[in-house]
Write an enzyme that holds these catalytic residues in place. Structure first.
Site, PDB file in Angstrom:
ATOM      1  CE  LYS A 158      -3.052   5.709  -0.489  1.00  0.00           C
ATOM      2  NZ  LYS A 158      -4.133   6.535  -1.033  1.00  0.00           N
ATOM      3  CE1 TYR A 208      -3.388   2.817   1.484  1.00  0.00           C
ATOM      4  CE2 TYR A 208      -1.601   3.228   3.025  1.00  0.00           C
ATOM      5  CZ  TYR A 208      -2.798   3.612   2.455  1.00  0.00           C
ATOM      6  OH  TYR A 208      -3.403   4.771   2.849  1.00  0.00           O
TER       7      TYR A 208
HETATM    8  P1  NAP Z   1     -12.630   4.870   4.801  1.00  0.00           P
HETATM    9  O1  NAP Z   1     -13.049   5.667   5.965  1.00  0.00           O
HETATM   10  O2  NAP Z   1     -12.532   3.405   4.944  1.00  0.00           O
HETATM   11  O3  NAP Z   1     -13.592   5.263   3.600  1.00  0.00           O
HETATM   12  C1  NAP Z   1     -13.521   4.593   2.456  1.00  0.00           C
HETATM   13  C2  NAP Z   1     -14.519   5.159   1.460  1.00  0.00           C
HETATM   14  O4  NAP Z   1     -14.137   4.667   0.217  1.00  0.00           O
HETATM   15  C3  NAP Z   1     -15.939   4.707   1.708  1.00  0.00           C
HETATM   16  O5  NAP Z   1     -16.798   5.750   1.311  1.00  0.00           O
HETATM   17  C4  NAP Z   1     -16.077   3.507   0.767  1.00  0.00           C
HETATM   18  O6  NAP Z   1     -17.454   3.326   0.463  1.00  0.00           O
HETATM   19  C5  NAP Z   1     -15.227   3.987  -0.407  1.00  0.00           C
HETATM   20  N1  NAP Z   1     -14.574   2.995  -1.250  1.00  0.00           N
HETATM   21  C6  NAP Z   1     -13.807   1.950  -0.886  1.00  0.00           C
HETATM   22  N2  NAP Z   1     -13.333   1.301  -1.964  1.00  0.00           N
HETATM   23  C7  NAP Z   1     -13.783   1.978  -3.056  1.00  0.00           C
HETATM   24  C8  NAP Z   1     -13.647   1.804  -4.459  1.00  0.00           C
HETATM   25  N3  NAP Z   1     -12.937   0.800  -4.984  1.00  0.00           N
HETATM   26  N4  NAP Z   1     -14.253   2.695  -5.278  1.00  0.00           N
HETATM   27  C9  NAP Z   1     -14.974   3.706  -4.775  1.00  0.00           C
HETATM   28  N5  NAP Z   1     -15.166   3.910  -3.467  1.00  0.00           N
HETATM   29  C10 NAP Z   1     -14.574   3.052  -2.615  1.00  0.00           C
HETATM   30  O7  NAP Z   1     -11.168   5.303   4.267  1.00  0.00           O
HETATM   31  P2  NAP Z   1     -10.307   6.608   4.587  1.00  0.00           P
HETATM   32  O8  NAP Z   1      -9.478   6.342   5.770  1.00  0.00           O
HETATM   33  O9  NAP Z   1     -11.182   7.807   4.559  1.00  0.00           O
HETATM   34  O10 NAP Z   1      -9.313   6.643   3.344  1.00  0.00           O
HETATM   35  C11 NAP Z   1      -9.516   7.527   2.263  1.00  0.00           C
HETATM   36  C12 NAP Z   1      -8.182   7.804   1.609  1.00  0.00           C
HETATM   37  O11 NAP Z   1      -7.283   8.357   2.562  1.00  0.00           O
HETATM   38  C13 NAP Z   1      -7.487   6.572   1.032  1.00  0.00           C
HETATM   39  O12 NAP Z   1      -6.838   6.928  -0.156  1.00  0.00           O
HETATM   40  C14 NAP Z   1      -6.454   6.231   2.083  1.00  0.00           C
HETATM   41  O13 NAP Z   1      -5.360   5.550   1.538  1.00  0.00           O
HETATM   42  C15 NAP Z   1      -6.068   7.619   2.526  1.00  0.00           C
HETATM   43  N6  NAP Z   1      -5.433   7.668   3.841  1.00  0.00           N
HETATM   44  C16 NAP Z   1      -6.086   7.259   4.960  1.00  0.00           C
HETATM   45  C17 NAP Z   1      -5.433   7.320   6.189  1.00  0.00           C
HETATM   46  C18 NAP Z   1      -6.079   6.920   7.482  1.00  0.00           C
HETATM   47  O14 NAP Z   1      -5.365   6.828   8.503  1.00  0.00           O
HETATM   48  N7  NAP Z   1      -7.375   6.714   7.538  1.00  0.00           N
HETATM   49  C19 NAP Z   1      -4.104   7.785   6.251  1.00  0.00           C
HETATM   50  C20 NAP Z   1      -3.476   8.169   5.083  1.00  0.00           C
HETATM   51  C21 NAP Z   1      -4.140   8.122   3.878  1.00  0.00           C
HETATM   52  P3  NAP Z   1     -18.058   1.967  -0.189  1.00  0.00           P
HETATM   53  O15 NAP Z   1     -17.775   0.877   0.777  1.00  0.00           O
HETATM   54  O16 NAP Z   1     -19.522   2.261  -0.387  1.00  0.00           O
HETATM   55  O17 NAP Z   1     -17.330   1.804  -1.490  1.00  0.00           O
END
Ligand code: NAP
Length: 263
Positions: A171, A167
């Site tokens: 990124k 992952y």
């Molecule tokens: P999250 O809370 O798990 O939310 C994921 C969202 O993505 C949900 O709305 C989900 O809805 C949707 N989703 C998942 N797979 C998808 C797909 N293939 N196509 C379209 N929608 C999809 O995740 P998050 O933590 O907000 O992460 C969002 C971004 O931030 C990601 O790129 C992640 O790598 C990045 N990020 C997160 C963190 C962290 O600590 N949380 C840190 C650094 C970067 P459905 O299930 O309805 O599809």
């Protein structure tokens, strides 16, 4: 974390993976800043409930509910990507901002235990799908005359995080994609930037935070000694996509509580 400023008035924004977590928080903040927003994710019921929440936000901010549109889009599916952009332009007459936020991390463990299928899925969803969606959006961003693309990367782009090495590789690739696309698209006044969140409290990070050993390991490298809130990603995202950053392109803004970020 609400805003009184209206930096995105007149803009049309598409945010992928935005029915929850960071994508939802960005969509909410964009809406508050005056943008029309198109949210999307894989499951209709998640999209519906997010749209409902955004309608409430619109009402609280005396904005029309019609500024919000929701639709299903699995970013890995070409017909979904095409439909997302087409429906947006049909409803709102154009597109100014694309936030590519979707990512998966289907495995946990040593990177050498990641098989070909999982590696493909990670690169396909986290890098290639975002790139292909951008290609779909670019003709409309050109027409906008002031287009903006934002990739959501991660602090993991800069340092290998325990258990999620592949992952992190995906990124890091987004940092390069941001630079390359920014150079190509500057001539069309389309800016391309990237946001690298640190550890943010969402469903995505729950498995890491639920394990107290892993959690402590992470907290020890965060100078602010806390995880971030998804709403704290809204401001940096608005900045990068608004005219406040009109001379900023090809850059990554790290919002990670002070974690060291250097490649
Ligand atoms: P999250 O809370 O798990 O939310 C994921 C969202 O993505 C949900 O709305 C989900 O809805 C949707 N989703 C998942 N797979 C998808 C797909 N293939 N196509 C379209 N929608 C999809 O995740 P998050 O933590 O907000 O992460 C969002 C971004 O931030 C990601 O790129 C992640 O790598 C990045 N990020 C997160 C963190 C962290 O600590 N949380 C840190 C650094 C970067 P459905 O299930 O309805 O599809």
């Amino acid at each position: 974390m609400a805003s009184n400023s209206k930096r995105l008035i007149g803009k049309v924004s598409v945010i992928t993976a935005s029915s929850d977590g960071i994508g939802f928080a960005i969509a909410k903040r964009f809406l508050q800043e005056g943008s029309k927003v198109v949210i999307s994710s894989r499951k209709q019921q998640n999209v519906d409930s997010a749209v409902e929440k955004l309608h409430q936000v619109a009402e609280e901010n005396q904005l029309p509910a019609s500024n919000v549109m929701g639709m299903v889009c699995h970013v890995g599916k070409q017909d979904h990507r095409e439909n997302l952009i087409e429906q947006t332009v049909n409803k709102f007459g154009g597109l100014d901002i694309l936030v590519s936020n979707a990512a998966v991390s289907p495995t946990f463990g040593n990177i050498f235990d990641v098989d070909e299928k999982a590696f493909d899925k990670i690169l396909d969803t986290n890098v290639q799908s975002g790139f292909l969606l951008c290609k779909q959006a670019i003709p409309h961003l050109k027409k906008s005359g002031n287009g903006s693309i934002l990739f959501v990367s991660s602090i993991g782009a800069y340092m290998p995080m325990p258990g999620i090495g592949a992952y992190c590789v995906s990124k890091t690739a987004l940092l390069g994609l941001t630079k390359t696309m920014a150079a190509e698209l500057a001539q069309f006044n389309i800016r391309v930037n990237c946001l690298a969140p640190g550890l943010i409290k969402t469903k995505f990070s729950d498995p890491l935070l639920d394990n107290s050993d892993v959690r402590d390991q992470y907290l020890n490298v965060i100078p602010m000694r806390r995880v971030g809130d998804p709403d704290e990603m809204g401001g940096p995202a608005v900045f990068l996509c608004s005219d406040d950053a009109s001379y900023v392109t090809g850059e990554t803004l790290v919002a990670a509580g002070g974690i060291n970020s250097r490649l």
